[in-house]
Each structure stands twice: as structure tokens, then as C-alpha cells.
Write an enzyme that holds these catalytic residues in place. Structure first.
Site, mmCIF file in Angstrom:
data_model
loop_
_atom_site.group_PDB
_atom_site.id
_atom_site.type_symbol
_atom_site.label_atom_id
_atom_site.label_comp_id
_atom_site.label_asym_id
_atom_site.label_seq_id
_atom_site.Cartn_x
_atom_site.Cartn_y
_atom_site.Cartn_z
ATOM 1 N N ASP A 168 29.286 47.426 35.768
ATOM 2 C CA ASP A 168 30.017 48.543 36.714
ATOM 3 C C ASP A 168 30.993 49.369 35.865
ATOM 4 O O ASP A 168 32.009 49.617 36.524
ATOM 5 C CB ASP A 168 30.382 47.999 37.921
ATOM 6 N N GLU A 413 30.854 37.132 35.877
ATOM 7 C CA GLU A 413 29.906 37.174 36.775
ATOM 8 C C GLU A 413 28.696 36.796 36.145
ATOM 9 O O GLU A 413 27.590 37.781 36.426
ATOM 10 C CB GLU A 413 30.010 38.404 37.552
ATOM 11 N N TYR A 466 34.255 39.698 47.443
ATOM 12 C CA TYR A 466 34.680 40.742 48.079
ATOM 13 C C TYR A 466 33.945 40.794 49.701
ATOM 14 O O TYR A 466 33.512 41.457 50.319
ATOM 15 C CB TYR A 466 33.700 41.895 47.538
ATOM 16 N N GLU A 502 39.153 38.425 41.307
ATOM 17 C CA GLU A 502 38.476 40.119 41.717
ATOM 18 C C GLU A 502 38.621 40.113 43.221
ATOM 19 O O GLU A 502 37.811 39.258 43.952
ATOM 20 C CB GLU A 502 37.363 40.387 41.171
HETATM 21 C C1 BDP Z 1 32.493 42.849 40.511
HETATM 22 C C2 BDP Z 1 32.183 43.190 38.820
HETATM 23 C C3 BDP Z 1 33.321 44.571 38.480
HETATM 24 C C4 BDP Z 1 32.902 45.603 39.546
HETATM 25 C C5 BDP Z 1 33.295 45.127 40.643
HETATM 26 C C6 BDP Z 1 33.009 46.317 41.845
HETATM 27 O O1 BDP Z 1 32.802 42.095 37.993
HETATM 28 O O2 BDP Z 1 32.818 44.829 37.291
HETATM 29 O O3 BDP Z 1 33.351 46.925 39.035
HETATM 30 O O4 BDP Z 1 32.523 44.202 41.219
HETATM 31 O O5 BDP Z 1 31.905 46.314 42.322
HETATM 32 O O6 BDP Z 1 31.377 42.379 40.751
HETATM 33 O O7 BDP Z 1 33.850 47.086 42.180
#
Ligand code: BDP
Length: 596
Positions: A168, A413, A466, A502
């Protein structure tokens, strides 16, 4: 691998600036040997920079294949009898380097330096030409991996193809870091390795110097930051003891200067190299991450090397702004997601006491689709592994002496839920530990703990998740329970410290909604606060890295409104509302921070 420095003996000539440039649309430059004479029909291109966003041409921005860079340079007459080296800080992703039409080097891997001795290829005291072909094609033999997709149907233009990437961030291409010439004597210091220890009141610096071209006596001095002699030694390897050392600490990057000098038969200094050295230790013990024996809590971000117009090109102005913002917000660390950053950033982090998780470009080894395996013959395979191991070797060779680097991240990931990922990562972990027994190793995880198979291999579990965004989108009220459940699951399974590496929400700066809805600044604020409650309540959580420090460019996609907007700062490095919330949290006291 040593960073090129200047001193009374060594000289560096930076070839940054304006180069001639040509995109090879028909892929014929190599066959037609464009390197043999001056490139024709060129445009001007700055180095270092990504070439993608410099022009107004879609064809250049989206070009797949070779581009050619060229410029002339002079070798001063005074460089007669020296060893002359040409060094490229990075070129994404593959490069061939010619000097006056002769091939000097080839390199695979877009984020690490390579160099070649060119002494016999140049005219001393005269004009010379350097040509670099840079290719941005990614396939499964590279990290990061990619696929070229071809379109066969008559409804598509003939030969139409696209570069598919599974990560991404925008596939910025070109010469991203400086191209430099440097000189050393013919018998020279080729490498230095230092490992530091602390024993009571004594700081120990074990050093090893390797020489090339011959053997010479070596003198080693360790100076403190004021230039006073702290310890000295002689010989290619040995130990320097510093009584009552000033330690390199998070937020306080105290650096000694190790000066290695070779002496010729008359006792004159022939070669000299100065390496910054931070005395510090790192250890993972139980569920703690210890720096200098004290538990450390990671506060910070996953970042990117990314900015308007220059893309991934080195920008010292931007780097200083970023470090100023990091300090302002109370961050003490970041991860070089998803590739090794420039050597200039690493040197800055050493000076600033910024703690770094150093990541190799193994990103995109996961399809988030249970039916699609990644670790199989025609995807992540033996060839990928070979390049992965090579990248680990080069990254460690480059970064091993940086006190700021406290852990190696060997992948982001990856599909570690797949059985075949286990032998693969066993291999990478073992090699990494062999190359550097002093630093812990992590994999940044994406499967749920129930299905992960690789967590047993690493020292620290990094988790990306997330809730409220990719899972249960918009449901802020579910975050706390889901997150707590998952993190406890990881700890129960592996009994290892966890960094929540993250979490983030796309936020368009200036969008406001009360009550909060996704994409508004209020949502990002609320989203973070919900996470903080859980992170504070779990003692095995040893860090939080918000995704992302700043908005960044990605490929076009229906979930990307001009790039990824999860930045706490905009791409122009101005704060969103969330920045003030993080600042308040990270600057106030919290039992988690383990600060006296
Ligand atoms: C995670 C990835 C990261 C992405 C992020 C996203 O590690 O590179 O930018 O999600 O989707 O899965 O914002």
C-alpha cells in the site's frame, strides 16, 4: 559497509544534481547499448528523487521498465594513486551502472546502497561519464514482490500491461538517494563492526576492523562528544573500556567517535575512518524490552519515505521537519515501514536518540484471502527467499553499527497462517541471528493469533490491526473489546512482549463531523483514544506505533482518496486534530512509559 565520509584522507564528491534522463518505452536501450555513447533525446531529471511526479507526463509517471540516467563528472588529477569508488545510495528496484561505457556494477533491491571500484575505468584529471539504467519491474523473485499483468483481449491496446503490487504505497522509482564518488588509499579500511556492552560502571566497545589491499598497523581512538580521549587500542580487533560512560539513550543520542587509522611503515597515517558509536545494550527479558537494562515503551509511528513531488527521494529538509515533529509529539521511536530508510535518516536517528525498528522490504506476502496461498511454488518461493536473505545481509551490513537500530523486522504482514511460511521464516530468522546475534528479531503480524504459525520464531510480536476500520468499520464502540481479546490471545499463545505496530483511520484533514463518522478528524481522535485505554491496561504491551506518521501516496484505488490518509500529519507535515491528542498522551506521565 561503511558510509562514505570525508576527513583529512578521504574525499567525497556528491553527484547529486541534474542528470540527463530518458524513459526506455520500447525496451531497447540495453540491446542498442545506450551506455556506449551519450544518451540522445533526454530530459532533465534531478537526483536524488523519484522520477514519477517530476514531469507532467502520465507515461513517465506510470512507466514500467528501464529508465536511463546519465551525467558527466570530473576526476581531479590529485586522485592519481587513489582507489576511486562510485556509490549509489539506492535505485528502485534494479540497476546497472556503467562508467565510460564499461559495466561497473549491478544491483537488485530498491532500498539499499551498492558501490563499485572504478579506478581503472576513469580518466584521472579528465571528464568521465556515468550511465545508470534503473528498472522498476517487480515480480515474485523480488522483495517487495509484484506481478506484471498482461491484457490479451482485442478490446485492450496491443501489449497493454500493468505492474501489480501487493503493498500500500506508490511504487516510486528512480535514483532515490545520492550518487557519490569517494576515494580511499589503495590499502584501506573496508569495514568496521562495533558491539557495545555495559558492565557495571564500564562501557565496553568491542571492535573489529577489516582491511583490504594489504596489511597495516591500526590505531584506534575513542573520543567523547567533546573530543577528549575516552579509550584507545591497536590492532584489527579489540576492546575499548570506557569508565563511567555517557550512554546512548532513547531521546538522548550520546555518540562517541571511534577513529580508526592505518599507519604506513614510517608510522604516518595512511587511511582514517570515523564511526559514530553509541554505547547501549538491548535485551528482551520476559515481557520487557530493555534498553540499557531499563524497560522501554515504544511510542511513535510507522512511517514512509514519501513527500510531494520528490516521492521517495532523499530530502534532508523534510527529514529534519519529521524529526522535529516526532520530538514535538513525544514520539521516541518509529519503524522504517516497509523498507530500509536512507543512511542519512539512520545517522540522524543516532544523533537524536530516536529508536528504530529496521524493516527489510518484505511486504505484500499476503492476499488477505483465505483461498489464495502466497507461500507456494509460483509466488513466494526459493527465489524470493534468496533475495530476502540477500536483502537481510545487505541491510545488516549497512545498519549494524547504528545504536538507534534496536530490532530487525524481517517482514510486514506476511501470510504466517500458512504452513509453508514456517520453514521460510525459520530460514530468515536463523540467518538474521547469525548475521547479528545482538538484536532481537520480529515479524509484523497480520493473521489472528489462532491461525498464526510463525510467532514462536521471533523475540517480539508486532501486531497490526484495524478494528473500527478494516474490521467492523465505523463501529468505534467495538474497538476496546475486540482489541483486548486479540492482544490477550497473542500473549497467551506466545508469552512474548507485544508492540501494537499499526492502527489507524483514514482522515481527510479539515473534514469535521459530530458525532464522529469515519474519515473525519473527530473519528481519528476517538479511534485512537479507544485504543489507548486498552493499551494502557495490558502490561505485556510494550509499545504503540500509530499508522501512519503522515499521509502518503499509494496506487489509485477505490479506497484511496489521493493516497492513504491515515497520517496524523498531512503529507505537507501539518497536524490533524489527532496530533494534539497524541502529544498530550505521549508528553504526560503514564506508568507505561517507565520513566523515572
Ligand atoms: C496495513 C499495511 C500498511 C497499509 C495499511 C493501510 O501494513 O502498509 O498502508 O494497512 O491499509 O495492512 O492503511
Amino acid at each position: 559497509m561503511l558510509y562514505p565520509i570525508e576527513n583529512g584522507i578521504r574525499e567525497v564528491k556528491d553527484l547529486s544534481g541534474l542528470w540527463d534522463f530518458k524513459a526506455d518505452y520500447d525496451n531497447k536501450g540495453r540491446e542498442e547499448e545506450w551506455y556506449k555513447s551519450r544518451l540522445l533525446d533526454t530530459i532533465i531529471m534531478p537526483v536524488p528523487a523519484s522520477y514519477n511526479d517530476i514531469t507532467v507526463e502520465e507515461a513517465i509517471r506510470d512507466h514500467i521498465g528501464d529508465v536511463w540516467y546519465e551525467r558527466n563528472f570530473y576526476i581531479p588529477a590529485a586522485w592519481k594513486d587513489k582507489r576511486i569508488v562510485l556509490r549509489v545510495g539506492s535505485a528502485s528496484h534494479h540497476a546497472v551502472l556503467w562508467v565510460n561505457g564499461c559495466e561497473a556494477a549491478r544491483h537488485k533491491g530498491g532500498y539499499l546502497p551498492f558501490e563499485a571500484e572504478i579506478t581503472d575505468m576513469v580518466q584521472i584529471g579528465g571528464e568521465n561519464r556515468v550511465t545508470i539504467a534503473v528498472n522498476n519491474v517487480l515480480d515474485w523473485s523480488c522483495i517487495p514482490s509484484g506481478e506484471i499483468k498482461t491484457y490479451e483481449g482485442d478490446e485492450y491496446p496491443r501489449g497493454y500491461r500493468t505492474q501489480e503490487t501487493f503493498f500500500d504505497f506508490y511504487n516510486y522509482s528512480g535514483i532515490h538517494r545520492p550518487v557519490r564518488l569517494y576515494v580511499t588509499p589503495k590499502i584501506y579500511i573496508a569495514d568496521i563492526t562495533v558491539v557495545t556492552e555495559i558492565d557495571g560502571e564500564t562501557g565496553i566497545v568491542d571492535y573489529n576492523v577489516s582491511m583490504q589491499g594489504g596489511i597495516r598497523d591500526i590505531r584506534i581512538r575513542l573520543l567523547d562528544a567533546d573530543g577528549n580521549l575516552a579509550a584507545e587500542s591497536a590492532g584489527t580487533s579489540g576492546r575499548l573500556d570506557v569508565q563511567h560512560p555517557s550512554l546512548w539513550q532513547p531521546g538522548k543520542g550520546y555518540l562517541y567517535r571511534l577513529i580508526a587509522e592505518t599507519l604506513d611503515s614510517q608510522g604516518n597515517i595512511e587511511d582514517s575512518y570515523e564511526l559514530p558509536v553509541g554505547i547501549r545494550t538491548i535485551k528482551v527479558e520476559g515481557n520487557k524490552f530493555l534498553i540499557n537494562g531499563k524497560p522501554f515503551y515504544f511510542k511513535g509511528f510507522g512511517k514512509h519515505e514519501d513527500s510531494d513531488i520528490r516521492g521517495k527521494g532523499l530530502d534532508e529538509v523534510l527529514n529534519i521537519r519529521d524529526f522535529n515533529l516526532l520530538r514535538w509529539i513525544g514520539a521516541n521511536s518509529f519503524r522504517t515501514s516497509h523498507y530500509p530508510y536512507s543512511e542519512e535518516v539512520m545517522r540522524l536517528a543516532d544523533r537524536e536518540g530516536m529508536v528504530i525498528i529496521d524493516e527489510v522490504p518484505a511486504v505484500g506476502m499476503c492476499f488477505f484471502d483465505e483461498s489464495k496461498a502466497v507461500f507456494r511454488e509460483d509466488r513466494v518461493n526459493e527465489k524470493t527467499l534468496e533475495h530476502h536473505l540477500q536483502a537481510m545481509k545487505e541491510m545488516i551490513a549497512r545498519d549494524k553499527n547504528h545504536p538507534c537500530v534496536v530490532m530487525w523486522s524481517i517482514a510486514n504482514e506476511a501470510a504466517t497462517n500458512e504452513e509453508a511460511s514456517v520453514p521460510y521464516f525459520t530460514n530468515v530468522v536463523e540467518k538474521t541471528r547469525r548475521l547479528d546475534p545482538t538484536r532481537p528479531v520480529t515479524i509484523v503480524m497480520t493473521p489472528l493469533p489462532e491461525s498464526d504459525k510463525a510467532g514462536g520464531l521471533v523475540d517480539v510480536i508486532c501486531v497490526n490491526r484495524y478494528y473500527g476500520w478494516y474490521q467492523e468499520h465505523g463501529r468505534l464502540e467495538l474497538i476496546e473489546k475486540l482489541l483486548e481479546h486479540e492482544l490477550k490471545g497473542w500473549y497467551k499463545k506466545y508469552n512474548k512482549p507485544i508492540i501494537f505496530s499499526e492502527f489507524g483511520a483514514d482522515t481527510v484533514a479539515g473534514f469535521h463531523q459530530l458525532p464522529a463518522v469515519s474519515f473525519s478528524e473527530e473519528f481519528q481522535v476517538e479511534y485512537l483514544k479507544r485504543h489507548h485505554k486498552v493499551l494502557d491496561s495490558l502490561e505485556f504491551v510494550i509499545g504503540e506505533h500509530v499508522w501512519n506518521f503522515a499521509d502518503f501516496a499509494t496506487k489509485q484505488g477505490i479506497t484511496r482518496v489521493i493516497g492513504n490518509r491515515k497520517g496524523v500529519f498531512t503529507r505537507q507535515r501539518q497536524p490533524k486534530a489527532a496530533a494534539f491528542v497524541l502529544r498530550e498522551r505521549w508528553m504526560s506521565s503514564n506508568p507505561k512509559w517507565n520513566e523515572e
